[in-house]
Design a protein around this motif. Structure first.
Motif, PDB file in Angstrom:
ATOM      1  N   VAL A   1      11.972 -25.572  12.615  1.00 23.23           N
ATOM      2  CA  VAL A   1      12.408 -24.176  12.606  1.00 23.23           C
ATOM      3  C   VAL A   1      13.518 -24.034  11.555  1.00 23.23           C
TER       4      VAL A   1
ATOM      5  N   THR B   1      12.918 -19.721  19.161  1.00 21.60           N
ATOM      6  CA  THR B   1      13.372 -21.096  18.936  1.00 21.60           C
ATOM      7  C   THR B   1      13.450 -21.867  20.242  1.00 21.60           C
TER       8      THR B   1
ATOM      9  N   THR C   1      16.055 -28.292  12.784  1.00 22.52           N
ATOM     10  CA  THR C   1      16.456 -27.003  12.227  1.00 22.52           C
ATOM     11  C   THR C   1      16.837 -27.158  10.761  1.00 22.52           C
TER      12      THR C   1
END
Length: 414
Positions: A116, A125, A141
Motif C-alpha cells: 500500500v 488499508t 507501506t
C-alpha cells in the motif's frame, strides 16, 4: 503550484434561475464545504428512493423476487456512466465493501506481502492489513511524497514491487491528500510482474469522464454517493480478468450460483433503493448542467477557494499555506493549517467536529506526515460566498485555536 490568483466563477443555477442548492435539502444554517466525505443527494433522487421504498413496503412479496432485475438495470446505467461494459461492473455498498470482496477473491498466498502507500484510505488499508495477516504475511507501506509528479510516484511504487508481493492496493484519488496517482502506469508495471492490483477510486465517479480508460487492473472500486450524488450505500466494483470469477458478494444469497456480476444483483432482503435511485442522481447533474460543465465549475471554484483561503491564512500567520500537490484534483485541494492544528488523523477529525459544532461549517480536515490540512471539496451547490465566509469568519478562529494550542505546547483544538 499555481501562482496566479483565480477569479470567482459565476455560481451555477437551476433552469428556473434558482440557486443550484435549491435542488438539495441541505440545512441552510450550515455551510457545506465537505462534499467529498459523504456526498449530498439531490431532492429528485431522494424522492425516487422514497417512491421505490413505498413500492417495496406496499408489496414486499412482489418486490423482492423482481429486485434482481431492477438492480441489473441500475447496474447497466451506472456502467454507462463510468463507460465500462455492464458485464464488468457489480454494485456494492461502498468502496470498502468492494475492496473486501476483492480480498476474499484472491487465492491464498502464504507469507505474501500486501503493498500500500502512505496516502491510502485508513479503512481500506486496514482491510489490506487483515488480508496480510490471513496470509501470514506482512503489510508494506510505500512513501510517496505529496509533491511527487507522475514519474516520481510511479517510480516509488513500482520499485517496491517484488516476488513476494501478493497484492498492490493503490488509490486513484487519495482521500487525505487530494491528489491523483498514476494508476494506469503503476498497474501496467504490476501486471508485467504478475502482481494483482486493486485500485481504490472512491472519489473518482463524477470527477473523471472515463475513469477506467487505459487502466488494466484486476479490481477497481468507486463510490457513487460522493461526487456522483447518489444515495449512500451505492458503489461500483469493476473487475476484469480471471480473478473476477472468484468474486462473491459479502452476503451469500440465492444468486450465489450465478456468474459475475449477476450474483451481486441478489442480496436477500437488503434495502436496495439507494442503488436503484443512483441513475436518477447521475442523470440530474447531466440533464441540468452536463457533467463536463459541472466538473469545470468545481475546478474553477476550487481554484478560487484555494487562493482565497490560502491568502487568509498567510495574512494571519505570515506563513505560506499553499501546498504543492504533485497531481492535483479538480474539485479537491489542500490548504496547510497553522501548526499544530490537525497534525494527526484523530486531531484532524476532532477539528472537523469542533468547526461543525462551534462555527456551523461542515468541513474536512486531514493530516499527512504530521501536518494538518483543510481539504477543499467543491460541488455544484457551492458558491464563492461559501468560501468567502470561511476565509472571513473561520480562518481567524482557527488561527486563535492554533495559537492557544501552541502556547500550551500541545496539539489539538480544545
Amino acid at each position: 503550484m499555481r501562482t496566479t490568483k483565480a477569479p470567482a466563477p459565476e455560481p451555477l443555477t437551476l433552469p428556473d434561475g434558482r440557486p443550484a442548492a435549491a435542488a438539495w435539502t441541505l440545512d441552510p444554517a450550515i455551510r457545506h464545504l465537505n462534499h467529498g466525505s459523504f456526498g449530498a443527494v439531490p431532492r429528485c433522487a431522494q424522492e425516487e428512493q422514497n417512491r421505490l421504498r413505498q413500492q417495496m413496503e406496499a408489496s414486499p412479496v412482489r418486490w423482492f423476487p423482481e429486485l434482481p432485475g431492477r438492480v441489473a438495470a441500475a447496474r447497466t446505467a451506472v456502467a454507462a456512466f463510468l463507460r465500462v461494459p455492464p458485464g464488468d461492473l457489480a454494485l456494492v455498498p461502498n468502496a470498502s465493501g468492494g475492496a473486501s470482496a476483492a480480498h476474499l477473491a484472491l487465492p491464498p498466498r502464504p507469507g505474501a506481502e500486501v503493498l500500500v502507500t502512505d496516502h491510502g484510505y485508513g479503512a481500506v488499508t486496514m482491510g489490506a492489513a487483515r488480508l496480510a495477516r490471513r496470509w501470514g504475511g506482512s503489510l508494506r507501506t510505500v512513501h510517496v511524497p505529496l509533491d511527487a509528479d507522475a514519474d516520481t510516484a510511479e517510480e516509488a511504487v513500482t520499485a517496491a514491487l517484488g516476488s513476494s508481493t501478493g497484492l498492490l492496493v493503490i488509490d486513484h484519488i487519495t482521500s487525505a491528500t487530494a491528489r491523483w496517482l498514476p494508476v494506469a502506469r503503476i498497474a501496467a508495471a504490476a501486471r508485467e510482474r504478475g502482481v494483482p492490483v486493486l485500485v481504490d477510486g472512491a472519489h473518482v465517479p463524477g470527477l473523471a469522464e472515463e475513469p477506467l480508460a487505459g487502466l488494466d487492473c484486476d479490481f477497481w472500486v468507486g463510490n457513487l454517493h460522493k461526487f456522483g450524488c447518489a444515495p449512500r450505500g451505492t458503489a461500483a466494483l469493476v473487475a476484469r480478468g480471471p480473478l473476477r470469477e472468484d468474486l462473491h458478494p459479502l452476503i451469500d444469497s440465492w444468486g450465489a450460483p450465478d456468474p459475475y456480476p449477476e450474483r451481486f444483483d441478489t442480496q436477500g432482503t437488503v434495502d436496495a433503493t439507494g442503488p436503484l435511485a443512483a441513475p436518477t442522481a447521475l442523470a440530474f447533474v447531466e440533464d441540468t448542467w452536463g457533467w463536463s460543465a459541472a466538473r469545470a465549475y468545481l475546478s474553477a471554484l476550487a481554484d478560487y477557494a484555494e487562493d482565497l483561503i490560502g491568502a487568509a491564512f498567510a495574512e494571519l500567520t505570515g506563513e505560506d499555506s499553499r501546498v504543492d500537490v504533485g497531481m492535483p484534483v479538480g474539485a479537491m485541494r489542500l490548504v496547510r493549517l497553522p501548526a499544530p492544528l490537525g497534525a494527526t488523523r484523530v486531531e484532524a477529525d476532532a477539528l472537523r467536529d469542533r468547526v461543525g459544532r462551534e462555527l456551523g461549517v461542515a468541513a474536512a480536515f486531514t493530516s499527512f506526515g504530521g501536518t494538518g490540512y483543510f481539504r477543499l471539496s467543491t460541488h455544484v451547490y457551492n458558491t464563492p460566498a461559501d468560501y468567502e465566509h470561511f476565509a472571513e469568519r473561520c480562518v481567524p478562529v482557527l488561527g486563535e485555536w492554533a495559537r492557544r494550542a501552541a502556547g500550551r505546547g500541545t496539539r489539538g483544538t480544545s
